[in-house]
Motif scaffolding. Structure first.
Motif, PDB file in Angstrom:
ATOM      1  N   UNK A 155     -18.603  15.467  19.189  1.00 39.04           N
ATOM      2  CA  UNK A 155     -17.563  16.495  19.380  1.00 39.04           C
ATOM      3  C   UNK A 155     -16.262  16.156  18.673  1.00 39.04           C
ATOM      4  N   UNK A 156     -16.230  15.052  17.901  1.00 35.79           N
ATOM      5  CA  UNK A 156     -15.045  14.676  17.125  1.00 35.79           C
ATOM      6  C   UNK A 156     -13.790  14.612  17.988  1.00 35.79           C
ATOM      7  N   UNK A 157     -13.956  14.181  19.230  1.00 35.73           N
ATOM      8  CA  UNK A 157     -12.847  13.990  20.178  1.00 35.73           C
ATOM      9  C   UNK A 157     -12.137  15.293  20.540  1.00 35.73           C
ATOM     10  N   UNK A 158     -12.801  16.428  20.271  1.00 35.05           N
ATOM     11  CA  UNK A 158     -12.219  17.730  20.672  1.00 35.05           C
ATOM     12  C   UNK A 158     -13.293  18.511  21.428  1.00 35.05           C
ATOM     13  N   UNK A 159     -13.573  18.102  22.673  1.00 37.02           N
ATOM     14  CA  UNK A 159     -14.671  18.753  23.419  1.00 37.02           C
ATOM     15  C   UNK A 159     -14.437  20.230  23.652  1.00 37.02           C
ATOM     16  N   UNK A 160     -13.157  20.686  23.627  1.00 35.09           N
ATOM     17  CA  UNK A 160     -12.871  22.094  23.873  1.00 35.09           C
ATOM     18  C   UNK A 160     -13.065  22.946  22.610  1.00 35.09           C
ATOM     19  N   UNK A 161     -13.184  22.307  21.460  1.00 39.93           N
ATOM     20  CA  UNK A 161     -13.308  23.030  20.185  1.00 39.93           C
ATOM     21  C   UNK A 161     -14.645  22.671  19.560  1.00 39.93           C
ATOM     22  N   UNK A 162     -15.603  23.581  19.550  1.00 39.51           N
ATOM     23  CA  UNK A 162     -16.929  23.296  19.031  1.00 39.51           C
ATOM     24  C   UNK A 162     -17.037  23.543  17.536  1.00 39.51           C
ATOM     25  N   UNK A 163     -15.980  24.090  16.950  1.00 41.28           N
ATOM     26  CA  UNK A 163     -16.069  24.439  15.530  1.00 41.28           C
ATOM     27  C   UNK A 163     -16.107  23.222  14.632  1.00 41.28           C
ATOM     28  N   UNK A 164     -15.555  22.092  15.114  1.00 42.65           N
ATOM     29  CA  UNK A 164     -15.567  20.898  14.270  1.00 42.65           C
ATOM     30  C   UNK A 164     -16.664  19.918  14.677  1.00 42.65           C
ATOM     31  N   UNK A 165     -17.575  20.338  15.593  1.00 39.38           N
ATOM     32  CA  UNK A 165     -18.692  19.465  15.959  1.00 39.38           C
ATOM     33  C   UNK A 165     -19.595  19.240  14.759  1.00 39.38           C
ATOM     34  N   UNK A 166     -20.241  18.125  14.733  1.00 40.10           N
ATOM     35  CA  UNK A 166     -21.246  17.879  13.701  1.00 40.10           C
ATOM     36  C   UNK A 166     -22.454  17.195  14.331  1.00 40.10           C
ATOM     37  N   UNK A 167     -23.564  17.287  13.653  1.00 41.30           N
ATOM     38  CA  UNK A 167     -24.795  16.720  14.192  1.00 41.30           C
ATOM     39  C   UNK A 167     -25.403  15.769  13.174  1.00 41.30           C
ATOM     40  N   UNK A 168     -26.286  14.909  13.695  1.00 39.14           N
ATOM     41  CA  UNK A 168     -26.966  13.957  12.819  1.00 39.14           C
ATOM     42  C   UNK A 168     -28.278  13.530  13.471  1.00 39.14           C
ATOM     43  N   UNK A 169     -29.272  13.292  12.617  1.00 38.47           N
ATOM     44  CA  UNK A 169     -30.540  12.720  13.067  1.00 38.47           C
ATOM     45  C   UNK A 169     -30.571  11.225  12.756  1.00 38.47           C
ATOM     46  N   UNK A 170     -31.522  10.540  13.364  1.00 32.54           N
ATOM     47  CA  UNK A 170     -31.764   9.144  12.987  1.00 32.54           C
ATOM     48  C   UNK A 170     -32.034   9.076  11.493  1.00 32.54           C
ATOM     49  N   UNK A 171     -31.490   8.051  10.853  1.00 38.89           N
ATOM     50  CA  UNK A 171     -31.717   7.905   9.417  1.00 38.89           C
ATOM     51  C   UNK A 171     -33.179   7.626   9.106  1.00 38.89           C
ATOM     52  N   UNK A 172     -33.900   7.065  10.050  1.00 38.33           N
ATOM     53  CA  UNK A 172     -35.344   6.857   9.930  1.00 38.33           C
ATOM     54  C   UNK A 172     -35.910   6.784  11.339  1.00 38.33           C
ATOM     55  N   UNK A 173     -37.132   7.250  11.471  1.00 36.09           N
ATOM     56  CA  UNK A 173     -37.760   7.219  12.792  1.00 36.09           C
ATOM     57  C   UNK A 173     -38.117   5.782  13.173  1.00 36.09           C
ATOM     58  N   UNK A 174     -38.164   5.540  14.463  1.00 36.08           N
ATOM     59  CA  UNK A 174     -38.629   4.255  14.995  1.00 36.08           C
ATOM     60  C   UNK A 174     -40.009   4.470  15.604  1.00 36.08           C
ATOM     61  N   UNK A 175     -40.847   3.454  15.512  1.00 35.75           N
ATOM     62  CA  UNK A 175     -42.230   3.615  15.940  1.00 35.75           C
ATOM     63  C   UNK A 175     -42.636   2.663  17.050  1.00 35.75           C
ATOM     64  N   UNK A 176     -43.639   3.109  17.809  1.00 33.99           N
ATOM     65  CA  UNK A 176     -44.267   2.272  18.831  1.00 33.99           C
ATOM     66  C   UNK A 176     -45.757   2.255  18.555  1.00 33.99           C
ATOM     67  N   UNK A 177     -46.269   1.075  18.252  1.00 37.61           N
ATOM     68  CA  UNK A 177     -47.682   0.917  17.924  1.00 37.61           C
ATOM     69  C   UNK A 177     -48.418   0.303  19.111  1.00 37.61           C
ATOM     70  N   UNK A 178     -49.486   0.957  19.541  1.00 39.89           N
ATOM     71  CA  UNK A 178     -50.295   0.438  20.638  1.00 39.89           C
ATOM     72  C   UNK A 178     -51.417  -0.405  20.046  1.00 39.89           C
ATOM     73  N   UNK A 179     -51.428  -1.660  20.417  1.00 36.71           N
ATOM     74  CA  UNK A 179     -52.454  -2.582  19.909  1.00 36.71           C
ATOM     75  C   UNK A 179     -52.809  -3.551  21.026  1.00 36.71           C
ATOM     76  N   UNK A 180     -53.794  -3.189  21.815  1.00 38.15           N
ATOM     77  CA  UNK A 180     -54.176  -4.037  22.943  1.00 38.15           C
ATOM     78  C   UNK A 180     -54.796  -5.356  22.499  1.00 38.15           C
ATOM     79  N   UNK A 181     -55.423  -5.383  21.314  1.00 35.83           N
ATOM     80  CA  UNK A 181     -56.015  -6.629  20.829  1.00 35.83           C
ATOM     81  C   UNK A 181     -54.954  -7.664  20.488  1.00 35.83           C
ATOM     82  N   UNK A 182     -53.766  -7.191  20.124  1.00 37.10           N
ATOM     83  CA  UNK A 182     -52.705  -8.121  19.732  1.00 37.10           C
ATOM     84  C   UNK A 182     -52.023  -8.754  20.934  1.00 37.10           C
ATOM     85  N   UNK A 183     -52.287  -8.224  22.103  1.00 37.54           N
ATOM     86  CA  UNK A 183     -51.629  -8.730  23.307  1.00 37.54           C
ATOM     87  C   UNK A 183     -52.612  -9.559  24.102  1.00 37.54           C
ATOM     88  N   UNK A 184     -52.605 -10.826  23.901  1.00 37.29           N
ATOM     89  CA  UNK A 184     -53.541 -11.706  24.606  1.00 37.29           C
ATOM     90  C   UNK A 184     -53.160 -11.802  26.066  1.00 37.29           C
TER      91      UNK A 184
END
Length: 337
Positions: A132-161
């Protein structure tokens, strides 16, 4: 298929090729979803978001550990972006779209095994952040952003002894008429439970109790009926897959009540002997005079104890000795005629 991707050739590893495909869709999606929001996108020098899974780009976990994985964000950019709102998303299993996760609006996110888009492989997550760019009452200057890269979760039961249970401690303490066993182990999700075992000579073991796993991994068990003499104790632990481990062995020498009772005493023409259970069946009774000479006597079974007739004895002091059949218990009591 991997040959057309803009990635170095790492060979025919299925895992590498899968990562190439998934990350290709991840980066493409970052440039095709701007129409989904009404505010303007934050410039890269305003706000950059690095999303991680347990601090890594890709975390690996067993199925049972999914609920312990934490997705979090690292922000870079100038001070003054104000407050953030969050919406976590996952990449559909067919890589066709990003799906917003209902209720996932906190700064961090922890998935469940049931919610994973790809529970047998790699699941990708990102966050959509509005500042909200420190102006919660003014939505005109809001900006949005996504993660620059996704994060992953790999399921590997064999790797977990599954490491076996480690015995942190095991002890046995003798009470007045009981033995208290106490033990502690390391946490072990595969632990199916314990059997408490006892042996008279440390060779043949009998189960005298069972114990289910506890969350604090601290246990105790009371043997209410220890055997006279040596009692060997150990704990038998079993995993769900049938793997067995044993604790160390503790030995308690339990001295049971071996005192014999004679009544009446002084005696007249007969008296009764009561033997404690520690003597077992067929205990041997012997009567001696003050010089140590064994005296003949007549014994009869009574409703309570053993009756001994003493009409032929001269007045004086005698010693009555009781010996268990195996010879391990022997007690002597004075008898006055």
């Amino acid at each position: 298929m991997s040959s057309i991707l803009p990635f170095p050739n790492y060979g025919d590893s299925l895992f590498v090729r899968t990562n190439q495909i998934i990350f290709l869709f991840t980066f493409l999606s970052l440039f095709t979803l701007a129409h989904e929001v009404s505010a303007q996108r934050c410039a890269s020098d305003q706000l950059t978001i690095r999303t991680t899974a347990d601090g890594e780009s890709i975390a690996t976990a067993c199925s049972s550990e999914v609920s312990e994985v934490i997705f979090a964000n690292e922000f870079t950019g100038p001070v003054g972006m104000g407050s953030f709102t969050y919406q976590w998303q996952y990449l559909a299993a067919d890589f066709s779209e990003w799906v917003s996760i209902r209720g996932a609006n906190e700064a961090t996110y922890t998935p469940s095994l049931e919610s994973l888009p790809n529970p047998e492989g790699l699941s990708l997550y990102r966050v959509y952040v509005t500042a909200d760019n420190s102006t919660p009452e003014d939505r005109t200057d809001d900006c949005w952003q996504y993660s620059s890269a996704a994060a992953g979760l790999s399921i590997n039961n064999n790797a977990c002894s599954r490491l076996p249970v480690e015995w942190l401690s095991f002890g046995a303490t003798a009470g007045a008429k009981k033995v208290v066993l106490q033990w502690e182990t390391t946490p072990e999700p595969a632990n199916a439970g314990f059997h408490i075992e006892r042996s008279h000579e440390g060779l043949d073991w009998n189960v005298i109790g069972e114990q289910a796993p506890l969350s604090d991994n601290v246990y105790d068990f009371i043997d209410e009926a220890p055997m006279a003499g040596d009692n060997y104790y150990r704990i038998h632990q079993t995993d769900f897959d049938g793997t067995i481990t044993y604790s160390a062995v503790e030995v308690i020498t339990f001295t049971a009540d071996t005192r014999i009772s004679v009544f009446p005493n002084p005696v007249t023409d007969a008296f009764t002997v009561l033997l404690p259970s520690a003597f077992g069946d067929n205990a041997e009774l012997s009567l001696f005079d003050a010089t140590g000479r064994e005296m003949s006597m007549k014994t009869l079974s009574a409703s309570a104890g053993i009756r001994i007739e003493t009409g032929g004895l001269i007045p004086g002091l005698y010693l009555l000795r009781a010996t268990s059949r195996d010879g391990k218990i022997r007690e002597t009591v004075r008898v006055v005629r």
